[in-house]
Design an enzyme around this catalytic site. Structure first.
Site, PDB file in Angstrom:
ATOM      1  N   HIS A  23      -2.727   5.094  14.710  1.00 57.13           N
ATOM      2  CA  HIS A  23      -4.053   4.873  14.142  1.00 57.13           C
ATOM      3  C   HIS A  23      -3.948   3.903  12.980  1.00 57.13           C
ATOM      4  CE1 HIS A  23      -2.184   8.405  12.289  1.00 57.13           C
ATOM      5  NE2 HIS A  23      -2.842   8.129  11.183  1.00 57.13           N
ATOM      6  N   HIS A  66      -0.060   3.046  11.607  1.00 56.19           N
ATOM      7  CA  HIS A  66       1.117   3.904  11.590  1.00 56.19           C
ATOM      8  C   HIS A  66       1.025   5.034  12.621  1.00 56.19           C
ATOM      9  CE1 HIS A  66      -1.684   6.086   8.986  1.00 56.19           C
ATOM     10  NE2 HIS A  66      -0.901   7.160   9.001  1.00 56.19           N
ATOM     11  N   GLU A  79      -3.214  14.731  11.196  1.00 54.55           N
ATOM     12  CA  GLU A  79      -4.182  14.457  10.141  1.00 54.55           C
ATOM     13  C   GLU A  79      -5.611  14.779  10.596  1.00 54.55           C
ATOM     14  OE1 GLU A  79      -3.634  10.352   9.281  1.00 54.55           O
ATOM     15  OE2 GLU A  79      -1.511  10.561   8.781  1.00 54.55           O
ATOM     16  N   HIS A  89       0.858  -1.184   0.000  1.00 49.49           N
ATOM     17  CA  HIS A  89       0.000   0.000   0.000  1.00 49.49           C
ATOM     18  C   HIS A  89       0.895   1.235   0.000  1.00 49.49           C
ATOM     19  CE1 HIS A  89      -3.762   2.207   1.055  1.00 49.49           C
ATOM     20  NE2 HIS A  89      -2.900   3.046   1.585  1.00 49.49           N
ATOM     21  N   HIS A  92      -6.192  12.547  13.960  1.00 44.76           N
ATOM     22  CA  HIS A  92      -5.074  11.730  14.413  1.00 44.76           C
ATOM     23  C   HIS A  92      -3.854  12.637  14.470  1.00 44.76           C
ATOM     24  CE1 HIS A  92      -7.595   8.405  12.411  1.00 44.76           C
ATOM     25  NE2 HIS A  92      -7.832   8.400  13.704  1.00 44.76           N
TER      26      HIS A  92
END
Length: 448
Positions: free
Chosen positions: A382, A346, A352, A303, A376
């Site tokens: 999260h 991560h 964020e 990803h 976050h």
């Protein structure tokens, strides 16, 4: 009252550009609502056509490098010094500006349900609710993230923000931004950016509206570098639209509000400030349809980092470290092999602020709904909830198209401080952290 747009300005070729707009990002545009209103070969002639006044609006220092120098010349019925008066400080409601330390909330991953649409009449200026602030507006660094709720159009009211540029992310209902550069209409799935110092009012042509608002105190939003991606994909310059000139010659009282230094001020003018008959330059408002974003991604395994979905970035003095990144998660194909396809777990030095415009976000199928928010912050872990983890760990890895979805992030290098309103509103989910409760220990040293 005259609102004029020259027919010459809306003639379109086979490119099918939306009538009333000019295509391109960061271009030096020129547009006039009356023939001959725009001077040719000079910026400030001794006498302007139609008795207009020439005025420069600078979005950067005069000596900024040519590539980042922003300014436009406006040819208006009255100069902006006539759009001023004796200002009085007024209540800013729930609008807050960094630094804002009004509430000391313990660190946590946070999530909110959508803010309900008010039943009473609320204009844009009354309907801004600040959720987070970051940095310091006085040093032109950082941002604030707001929700806007509007049930009434601004009538004989105008506004400009001296603290930063504003990005509107429409989530429910349409907005019409009547600016001194021209008109911008956006619907859910589109954004509009109003530069610092540009006067405008907001109307709601089709009923109540809700959305997100990023107030950028730092460097103006620009397109990110594509690097190894090359010359194409992501947000393409041609899909950004800037309005053509349109003006009002209206001599009736109007209120002008100015946000300056974190406070809101008001004065009364005897005329409309939307009086620019012609303009040219590269400092102007614009809109963008997020659905025209061309995503790139992994076509083999793993990803990729969310930075590949950056639409616009506000740079800082540190290369590669954004004051703000505006990132989206649009419709796209997921095809990676032997890969956990949702975002991985991560911890991030960037903070964020995420919203959902429509659809379902693949890492949070429950609890994160259109109009909602998650936060976050810097170095708080999260990732996918239990349901998303189980599904992604066991599903067949065939090509899957993620459809009918549009989420976004305002990501900044600064920690985002939660306002008192955000910390005490009934929409705050007290049980958000429970979405990870079911992630039990899976380790078994006997089973590699």
């Amino acid at each position: 009252m005259n609102i004029n747009t020259s027919p010459d300005q809306i003639v379109r070729s086979t490119a099918q550009i939306t009538p009333g707009y000019m295509s391109g990002f960061g271009n030096s545009f020129e547009t006039e609502a009356l023939p001959g209103a725009l001077p040719i070969g000079r910026n400030s002639p001794q006498r302007c056509a139609y008795g207009l006044y020439a005025e420069q609006l600078s979005g950067s220092p005069f000596t900024a490098p040519r590539g980042s120098n922003e300014r436009s010349w406006l040819y208006r019925i009255r100069p902006s010094v006539k759009h001023s008066g004796r200002f009085e400080k007024v209540d800013a409601g729930l609008w807050r500006t960094a630094p804002c330390h009004e509430y000391d909330l313990p660190i946590a991953q946070l999530r909110w349900d959508p803010a309900p649409i008010p039943k009473e009449e609320v204009t844009f200026l009354q309907g801004v609710q600040t959720m987070t602030t970051a940095g310091d507006a006085n040093t032109q660094a950082g941002m604030a993230a707001h929700v806007y709720l509007i049930t009434k159009s601004m009538v004989d009211q105008h506004f400009y923000n001296a603290d930063g540029e504003m990005m509107f992310v429409a989530q429910q209902g349409n907005l019409r931004l009547v600016t001194e550069f021209g008109r911008i209409d956006i619907e859910p799935g589109e954004i509009a950016v109003i530069p610092r110092g540009v006067k405008f009012r907001i109307e709601i042509p089709n009923g109540p509206a809700r959305g997100y608002l990023c107030e950028n105190y730092g460097g103006a939003f620009t397109l990110p570098e594509r690097g190894p991606i090359g010359a194409n994909c992501l947000a393409n310059s041609r899909d950004f639209l800037t309005p053509v000139a349109s003006y009002e010659d209206k001599d009736t009282p109007t209120e002008l509000y100015v946000k300056w230094g974190g406070s809101l001020f008001k004065t009364t003018l005897p005329h409309s400030p939307i009086d620019v008959v012609a303009w040219h330059g590269n400092y102007a408002p614009y809109k963008y349809d997020l659905r025209t974003f061309s995503p790139v991604g992994a076509i083999s395994f793993d990803h990729p980092d969310p930075s590949i979905f950056t639409v616009l970035t506000s740079p800082s003095e540190t290369a590669g470290t954004a004051n703000i990144d505006f990132v989206i998660f649009p419709e796209r194909w997921a095809v990676a092999e032997n890969t956990f396809r949702p975002p991985w777990y991560h911890m991030n030095i960037m903070s964020e602020f995420m919203g959902l415009i429509y659809g379902v976000y693949d890492a949070k199928p429950q609890g994160f709904v259109p109009g909602g928010i998650s936060l976050h912050n810097c170095m708080l872990p999260h990732g996918p909830d239990r349901e998303a983890f189980d599904h992604a760990s066991t599903s067949e890895l065939k090509p899957v198209k993620l459809t009918g979805t549009m989420a976004f992030m305002f990501e900044t290098r600064f920690p985002q401080r939660v306002t008192q309103h955000a910390a005490t509103t009934a929409t705050l989910q007290d049980d958000y952290a429970d979405c990870w409760k079911g992630l039990e220990k899976r380790f078994d040293p006997s089973k590699p």
